[in-house]
Design an enzyme around this catalytic site. Structure first.
Site, PDB file in Angstrom:
ATOM      1  N   GLU A 162       1.120  -1.211   0.126  1.00  0.00           N
ATOM      2  CA  GLU A 162      -0.024   0.014  -0.106  1.00  0.00           C
ATOM      3  C   GLU A 162       0.730   1.412  -0.220  1.00  0.00           C
ATOM      4  OE1 GLU A 162      -3.371   2.148   2.740  1.00  0.00           O
ATOM      5  OE2 GLU A 162      -2.708   0.118   3.369  1.00  0.00           O
TER       6      GLU A 162
ATOM      7  N   ARG B 253       4.868 -12.630   9.984  1.00  0.00           N
ATOM      8  CA  ARG B 253       5.499 -11.073   9.632  1.00  0.00           C
ATOM      9  C   ARG B 253       6.734 -11.217  10.372  1.00  0.00           C
ATOM     10  NH1 ARG B 253       3.652  -6.216   9.733  1.00  0.00           N
ATOM     11  NH2 ARG B 253       1.732  -6.861   8.563  1.00  0.00           N
TER      12      ARG B 253
ATOM     13  N   LYS C 204       4.388   1.036   9.044  1.00  0.00           N
ATOM     14  CA  LYS C 204       4.864   2.380   8.433  1.00  0.00           C
ATOM     15  C   LYS C 204       4.073   3.264   9.181  1.00  0.00           C
ATOM     16  CE  LYS C 204       3.416   0.168   4.421  1.00  0.00           C
ATOM     17  NZ  LYS C 204       2.664   0.201   3.428  1.00  0.00           N
TER      18      LYS C 204
HETATM   19  P1  ATP Z   1       2.674  -1.757   7.827  1.00  0.00           P
HETATM   20  O1  ATP Z   1       1.828  -1.996   9.108  1.00  0.00           O
HETATM   21  O2  ATP Z   1       4.015  -1.669   7.877  1.00  0.00           O
HETATM   22  O3  ATP Z   1       2.211  -0.780   6.902  1.00  0.00           O
HETATM   23  P2  ATP Z   1       1.418  -3.507   5.808  1.00  0.00           P
HETATM   24  O4  ATP Z   1       1.180  -5.025   5.978  1.00  0.00           O
HETATM   25  O5  ATP Z   1       0.199  -2.688   6.071  1.00  0.00           O
HETATM   26  O6  ATP Z   1       2.564  -3.121   6.909  1.00  0.00           O
HETATM   27  P3  ATP Z   1       1.450  -3.166   3.089  1.00  0.00           P
HETATM   28  O7  ATP Z   1       2.204  -2.222   2.231  1.00  0.00           O
HETATM   29  O8  ATP Z   1       0.197  -3.492   3.156  1.00  0.00           O
HETATM   30  O9  ATP Z   1       2.083  -2.993   4.580  1.00  0.00           O
HETATM   31  O10 ATP Z   1       2.456  -4.489   2.673  1.00  0.00           O
HETATM   32  C1  ATP Z   1       2.948  -5.139   1.555  1.00  0.00           C
HETATM   33  C2  ATP Z   1       3.261  -6.439   1.809  1.00  0.00           C
HETATM   34  O11 ATP Z   1       4.415  -6.632   2.668  1.00  0.00           O
HETATM   35  C3  ATP Z   1       2.044  -7.366   2.075  1.00  0.00           C
HETATM   36  O12 ATP Z   1       2.123  -8.547   1.746  1.00  0.00           O
HETATM   37  C4  ATP Z   1       2.635  -7.434   3.962  1.00  0.00           C
HETATM   38  O13 ATP Z   1       1.763  -8.674   4.360  1.00  0.00           O
HETATM   39  C5  ATP Z   1       3.965  -7.593   3.747  1.00  0.00           C
HETATM   40  N1  ATP Z   1       4.542  -7.074   4.972  1.00  0.00           N
HETATM   41  C6  ATP Z   1       4.457  -5.956   5.614  1.00  0.00           C
HETATM   42  N2  ATP Z   1       4.965  -5.992   6.912  1.00  0.00           N
HETATM   43  C7  ATP Z   1       5.652  -7.036   6.858  1.00  0.00           C
HETATM   44  C8  ATP Z   1       6.560  -7.652   7.874  1.00  0.00           C
HETATM   45  N3  ATP Z   1       6.820  -7.166   8.946  1.00  0.00           N
HETATM   46  N4  ATP Z   1       7.052  -9.044   7.495  1.00  0.00           N
HETATM   47  C9  ATP Z   1       6.560 -10.049   6.326  1.00  0.00           C
HETATM   48  N5  ATP Z   1       5.973  -9.079   5.410  1.00  0.00           N
HETATM   49  C10 ATP Z   1       5.500  -7.973   5.671  1.00  0.00           C
HETATM   50 MG    MG Z   2      -1.092  -1.304   5.750  1.00  0.00          MG
END
Ligand code: ATP
Ligand code: MG
Length: 558
Positions: free
Chosen positions: A42, A269, A279
């Site tokens: 995202e 994760r 983020k």
């Molecule tokens: P954040 O909470 O940091 O914003 P998110 O999962 O909302 O993380 P996205 O941009 O939606 O962030 O994530 C893109 C991809 O990266 C998704 O498939 C997500 O599952 C993966 N991802 C995000 N954080 C992690 C992590 N800590 N370990 C492994 N994969 C991750």
């Molecule tokens: Mg997110």
């Protein structure tokens, strides 16, 4: 091998990947005859080391099976996305070494299809427009122990639903006044299946579609459709989506448009000690000015790690070593540091840098003499060659390498005792010159033994300590930044912001580093790995970031 980490002291997990086992079975049983994955960030912030794990897993899995991996911006939420983030994400994925070729997609580019598919669901009686407020919807949803209640609008006719949904799209209604919901089961033990909202009204322009839409699809509806439209086979995501999988499958089943729909597979994760990864929380640090920006060298973002001096290879190696698990666990950040050390030990040229200089005069060394010591650039790599390091009467050594009243185990410099100067001579400390007012040590007077030159064969008298130094008249002044973790864990394991996580020093480096370009890595003898900062360092004004100190604190879990 890194001398500080004996082989076998680090647990590695290479090969233990349950996702690849699933894919093997799918290929064997003919569920799929190809592998196609995607990385779906995202664009609401910069990527962090957790994303690196997902990138390596998705692109790495595709490569392993001769398949494909897409980069898709999951930009269904118009309020949060910014072009800056899109550009940074592309840069970071490329920097890590992965190539989406011509497969760069945006979920927003599927808004037309998603709308058409919503009409299909409505016509099947599988979706309805609900007039309840967000708060009422929450109340009606029930709890984990109590079933939900049907909305009074749940049994609207197909015609009325089509009419209302079209008017939602046309902009007739206020934000939040109506939603489109999937009609599933308000008593489902899985809360995600209690008639989840699949479209909401938001009169917000979108970076790709402009003012075209004022209704936007929700993640759980948009994601399976995006995957299916891109012919994804394995939709790999993190564990918190496990309970959403029935909904992912429901959407694709009910639409029944895709002969070989994708499957969702969840993994744990990545979490790291001393590291905040979301983020949202990282954005707060940037906005509150607690860091210099998303690329502050202390940040766990890929741009921060890049600026600190991390290499893409060390991050990929780390992602592989942590492996892929089905249970959440916290990985020691020292493992990441270890991966960097292991790489740079083989590749980084050696140099001497003094971080906190203390003047040292060799009183019996001729005033005008300069000797050029021939020194290996990298003991781990003879092909790196040698260089000449000037030695003269006045040197700088490290303040902490001298102690006036030293305990017996102090093997560095102390009055009356000898040490070796790296690649040079054995010296003895004869005199300590102090500021008469403050007692601060201003300089040391030493004498050298001309018969102890390194590499001269006669140099084998035993002394315990070997110190680094630079010749004062040849030294290049440099800014040197030392980093501590941005977050420290208190006794309850809570992360606390560390306001003293950067220390800026004015030191000296040996003259061979004069004119060094930004973006170069070195091992400073005894001090660790350093990187000329890609933003702040100039060939005539060097700024070094300490990437990691030389010694690992990494202890493998028992
Ligand atoms: P954040 O909470 O940091 O914003 P998110 O999962 O909302 O993380 P996205 O941009 O939606 O962030 O994530 C893109 C991809 O990266 C998704 O498939 C997500 O599952 C993966 N991802 C995000 N954080 C992690 C992590 N800590 N370990 C492994 N994969 C991750
Ligand atoms: Mg997110």
């Amino acid at each position: 091998m890194d001398k500080n980490n004996k082989k076998g002291s680090v647990e590695v997990n290479i090969g233990s990947n349950f996702i690849h086992d699933i894919i093997d079975r799918h290929l064997e049983e003919g569920v799929y005859d190809r592998v196609h994955t995607r990385f779906p960030p995202e664009p609401n912030g910069y990527l962090h080391i957790g994303h690196a794990k997902s990138i390596c897993l998705n692109f790495g899995t595709a490569a392993k099976y001769n398949g494909l991996c897409n980069l898709r911006f999951d930009d269904t939420n118009p309020a949060k996305e910014e072009m800056e983030y899109i550009e940074s994400i592309k840069e970071d994925v490329s920097w890590l070494g992965f190539d989406w070729e011509d497969r760069l997609y945006y979920a927003a580019d599927y808004f037309d299809e998603m709308y058409e598919y919503a009409l299909i669901l409505i016509k099947k009686g599988k979706a309805y427009v609900d007039d309840l407020s967000a708060e009422e919807i929450r109340e009606y949803r029930g709890t984990l122990t109590e079933p939900g209640k049907n909305s009074p609008y749940r049994d609207r006719s197909v015609e009325e639903n089509l009419d209302l949904f079209e008017r939602m799209k046309a902009g007739e209604f206020e934000d939040g006044s109506r939603v489109l919901r999937a009609k599933i089961d308000m008593a489902s033990p899985n809360m995600n299946m209690r008639d989840p909202v699949i479209y909401r009204i938001a009169h917000i322009p979108h970076h790709r579609t402009g003012d075209k839409w004022c209704i936007y699809p929700m993640y759980d509806y948009a994601h399976p459709i995006s995957d299916a439209l891109e012919n994804i086979t394995h939709s790999i995501c993190t564990l918190e989506f496990e309970d959403h999988r029935p909904l992912y499958e429901w959407v694709l089943n009910e639409l029944d448009l895709f002969p070989n729909p994708p499957v969702q597979i969840e993994f744990a994760r990545l979490e790291l000690t001393n590291t905040v990864m979301s983020k949202r929380k990282l954005r707060v640090l940037v906005e509150e000015g607690k860091v210099e920006g998303w690329d502050d060298p202390r940040m766990p973002t890929l741009s921060g790690l890049r600026r600190r001096g991390y290499t893409p290879a060390s991050i990929r190696d780390f992602a592989e070593r942590v492996g892929v698990a089905k249970n959440n666990s916290v990985v020691d950040v020292a493992l990441l540091e270890h991966c960097l050390r292991e790489e740079l030990n083989m590749t980084a040229p050696r140099a001497m840098g003094v971080l906190n200089p203390l003047k040292l005069v060799i009183t019996n060394y001729p005033k005008d003499r300069v000797e050029y010591m021939e020194v290996e650039n990298n003991q781990s790599d003879p092909s790196a060659g040698t260089r000449k390091v000037p030695f003269s009467r006045v040197l700088y050594i490290e303040q902490e390498d001298f102690m006036e009243n030293a305990p017996r185990k102090f093997f560095r410099l102390t009055p009356g005792k000898e040490v070796r100067l790296k690649n040079a001579y054995i010296i003895r400390c004869d005199d300590v010159i102090k500021d008469p007012e403050t007692g601060k040590v201003l300089e040391l007077h030493c004498s050298y033994d001309p018969d102890t030159k390194s590499g001269s064969g006669s140099a084998n008298r035993k002394v315990r300590g070997t110190l680094h130094w630079v010749s004062a008249q040849h030294a290049i002044p440099a800014t040197i930044r030392l980093y501590d973790y941005l977050f420290l864990e208190d006794e309850e394991g809570e992360m606390e912001y560390n306001s003293e996580s950067v220390k800026v020093l004015k030191g000296y480096v040996e003259p061979s580093l004069e004119g060094t370009e930004a973006g170069k890595r070195f091992q400073f003898f005894r001090q660790g790995y350093f990187f000329t900062d890609i933003k702040d360092s100039r060939p005539d004004d060097l700024v070094f970031n300490q990437i990691v100190p030389l010694k690992s604190s990494y202890k493998p879990n028992k």
